[in-house]
Design an enzyme around this catalytic site. Structure first.
Site, PDB file in Angstrom:
ATOM      1  N   HIS A  17       0.844  -1.208   0.000  1.00  0.00           N
ATOM      2  CA  HIS A  17       0.000   0.000   0.000  1.00  0.00           C
ATOM      3  C   HIS A  17       0.881   1.260   0.000  1.00  0.00           C
ATOM      4  O   HIS A  17       0.601   2.220  -0.729  1.00  0.00           O
ATOM      5  CB  HIS A  17      -0.898   0.050   1.241  1.00  0.00           C
ATOM      6  CG  HIS A  17      -1.925  -1.040   1.334  1.00  0.00           C
ATOM      7  ND1 HIS A  17      -2.034  -1.873   2.416  1.00  0.00           N
ATOM      8  CD2 HIS A  17      -2.917  -1.417   0.480  1.00  0.00           C
ATOM      9  CE1 HIS A  17      -3.051  -2.718   2.241  1.00  0.00           C
ATOM     10  NE2 HIS A  17      -3.592  -2.466   1.069  1.00  0.00           N
ATOM     11  N   LYS A  41     -17.615  -6.887   6.865  1.00  0.00           N
ATOM     12  CA  LYS A  41     -16.347  -7.544   7.195  1.00  0.00           C
ATOM     13  C   LYS A  41     -16.074  -7.388   8.681  1.00  0.00           C
ATOM     14  O   LYS A  41     -16.443  -6.385   9.290  1.00  0.00           O
ATOM     15  CB  LYS A  41     -15.197  -6.880   6.417  1.00  0.00           C
ATOM     16  CG  LYS A  41     -15.127  -7.289   4.954  1.00  0.00           C
ATOM     17  CD  LYS A  41     -13.824  -6.780   4.334  1.00  0.00           C
ATOM     18  CE  LYS A  41     -13.786  -7.045   2.836  1.00  0.00           C
ATOM     19  NZ  LYS A  41     -12.631  -6.410   2.188  1.00  0.00           N
ATOM     20  N   ARG A  90      -1.886  -5.816  -8.653  1.00  0.00           N
ATOM     21  CA  ARG A  90      -0.739  -6.682  -8.369  1.00  0.00           C
ATOM     22  C   ARG A  90      -0.549  -7.734  -9.443  1.00  0.00           C
ATOM     23  O   ARG A  90       0.535  -8.015  -9.874  1.00  0.00           O
ATOM     24  CB  ARG A  90      -0.936  -7.404  -7.030  1.00  0.00           C
ATOM     25  CG  ARG A  90      -0.718  -6.532  -5.842  1.00  0.00           C
ATOM     26  CD  ARG A  90      -1.412  -7.051  -4.644  1.00  0.00           C
ATOM     27  NE  ARG A  90      -2.848  -6.917  -4.777  1.00  0.00           N
ATOM     28  CZ  ARG A  90      -3.705  -7.107  -3.819  1.00  0.00           C
ATOM     29  NH1 ARG A  90      -3.270  -7.494  -2.637  1.00  0.00           N
ATOM     30  NH2 ARG A  90      -4.985  -6.939  -4.008  1.00  0.00           N
ATOM     31  N   SER A 128      -3.074  -7.951   2.703  1.00  0.00           N
ATOM     32  CA  SER A 128      -3.267  -7.839   4.153  1.00  0.00           C
ATOM     33  C   SER A 128      -3.653  -9.176   4.777  1.00  0.00           C
ATOM     34  O   SER A 128      -3.273  -9.472   5.915  1.00  0.00           O
ATOM     35  CB  SER A 128      -4.342  -6.803   4.466  1.00  0.00           C
ATOM     36  OG  SER A 128      -3.956  -5.548   3.985  1.00  0.00           O
TER      37      SER A 128
HETATM   38  P1  ADP Z   1      -9.741  -3.814  -0.647  1.00  0.00           P
HETATM   39  O1  ADP Z   1     -10.358  -4.629   0.441  1.00  0.00           O
HETATM   40  O2  ADP Z   1     -10.552  -2.655  -1.131  1.00  0.00           O
HETATM   41  O3  ADP Z   1      -9.099  -4.612  -1.775  1.00  0.00           O
HETATM   42  P2  ADP Z   1      -7.107  -3.366   0.393  1.00  0.00           P
HETATM   43  O4  ADP Z   1      -6.774  -2.587   1.599  1.00  0.00           O
HETATM   44  O5  ADP Z   1      -6.774  -4.825   0.406  1.00  0.00           O
HETATM   45  O6  ADP Z   1      -8.595  -3.072   0.109  1.00  0.00           O
HETATM   46  O7  ADP Z   1      -6.397  -2.723  -0.857  1.00  0.00           O
HETATM   47  C1  ADP Z   1      -6.616  -1.396  -1.246  1.00  0.00           C
HETATM   48  C2  ADP Z   1      -6.020  -1.180  -2.610  1.00  0.00           C
HETATM   49  O8  ADP Z   1      -4.618  -1.424  -2.543  1.00  0.00           O
HETATM   50  C3  ADP Z   1      -6.540  -2.106  -3.698  1.00  0.00           C
HETATM   51  O9  ADP Z   1      -6.535  -1.392  -4.915  1.00  0.00           O
HETATM   52  C4  ADP Z   1      -5.520  -3.206  -3.758  1.00  0.00           C
HETATM   53  O10 ADP Z   1      -5.454  -3.783  -5.039  1.00  0.00           O
HETATM   54  C5  ADP Z   1      -4.266  -2.413  -3.471  1.00  0.00           C
HETATM   55  N1  ADP Z   1      -3.223  -3.263  -2.891  1.00  0.00           N
HETATM   56  C6  ADP Z   1      -3.297  -4.090  -1.838  1.00  0.00           C
HETATM   57  N2  ADP Z   1      -2.130  -4.704  -1.591  1.00  0.00           N
HETATM   58  C7  ADP Z   1      -1.268  -4.242  -2.546  1.00  0.00           C
HETATM   59  C8  ADP Z   1       0.096  -4.520  -2.886  1.00  0.00           C
HETATM   60  N3  ADP Z   1       0.821  -5.416  -2.220  1.00  0.00           N
HETATM   61  N4  ADP Z   1       0.617  -3.871  -3.923  1.00  0.00           N
HETATM   62  C9  ADP Z   1      -0.127  -2.989  -4.634  1.00  0.00           C
HETATM   63  N5  ADP Z   1      -1.407  -2.690  -4.395  1.00  0.00           N
HETATM   64  C10 ADP Z   1      -1.980  -3.307  -3.369  1.00  0.00           C
END
Ligand code: ADP
Length: 159
Positions: A17, A41, A90, A128
């Site tokens: 992130h 969630k 990703r 995450s």
């Molecule tokens: P959501 O539950 O909306 O997917 P996340 O917090 O998991 O929320 O992710 C928020 C954003 O960050 C999404 O666009 C996700 O694709 C991106 N994201 C999550 N992890 C990574 C990573 N390791 N590298 C790049 N982008 C990421």
């Protein structure tokens, strides 16, 4: 002033992130990281904890603000005066869902564009939920999360 929002669950924020936030800062004047309040969630960390973790991890980026929202992403984008929504891509597996969301959001608000950014390759397999799993098994996650998150995970899963 070109402002964007970067919405997500951030449960917890990872270096993937943060990588996306840095890239967004290179392109835009202000980046609002927006933590989603999703009643469907059950997150590991509360909304307040997730906000603190992000604030602490981005304190060296003056262009970044952190807030939360519990409605439609495009409505929140409009409310804060953003011109776009940042999402991270990703792998191909992210694509279909993200593409659908981006087109639906454009239908709802035609002036708000979704901008996809790719992280450094070393973060492409990171999310995450993997971090929560690793931490629950007492594995070292220091290469993947900011120090404040590492500490919080340690406390959470202390035996
Ligand atoms: P959501 O539950 O909306 O997917 P996340 O917090 O998991 O929320 O992710 C928020 C954003 O960050 C999404 O666009 C996700 O694709 C991106 N994201 C999550 N992890 C990574 C990573 N390791 N590298 C790049 N982008 C990421």
């Amino acid at each position: 002033m070109r402002k964007v929002i970067y919405p997500g669950t951030f449960d917890p924020v990872t270096l993937g992130h943060i990588d996306i936030i840095q890239r967004a800062c290179d392109l835009f004047d202000e980046v609002v990281v927006t933590v989603a309040i999703n009643p469907d969630k059950t997150p590991l960390f509360t909304i307040e904890e997730r906000i603190v973790f992000i604030k602490e991890s981005v304190k060296c980026y003056p262009k970044v603000l952190v807030d939360s929202f519990d409605g439609l992403v495009v409505e929140h984008a409009k409310n804060v005066g953003a011109i776009g929504i940042i999402r991270g891509l990703r792998a191909l597996s992210d694509f279909e869902y993200e593409f659908q969301m981006a087109l639906m959001n454009r239908k709802l608000a035609k002036n708000i564009n979704t901008v996809f950014l790719m992280p450094h390759e070393k973060y492409t397999y990171l999310n995450s939920s993997i971090i929560r799993n690793l931490a629950s098994l007492n594995s070292d996650v220091s290469d993947f999360v900011p120090p404040i998150v590492q500490e919080a995970l340690k406390k959470k899963f202390i035996k």
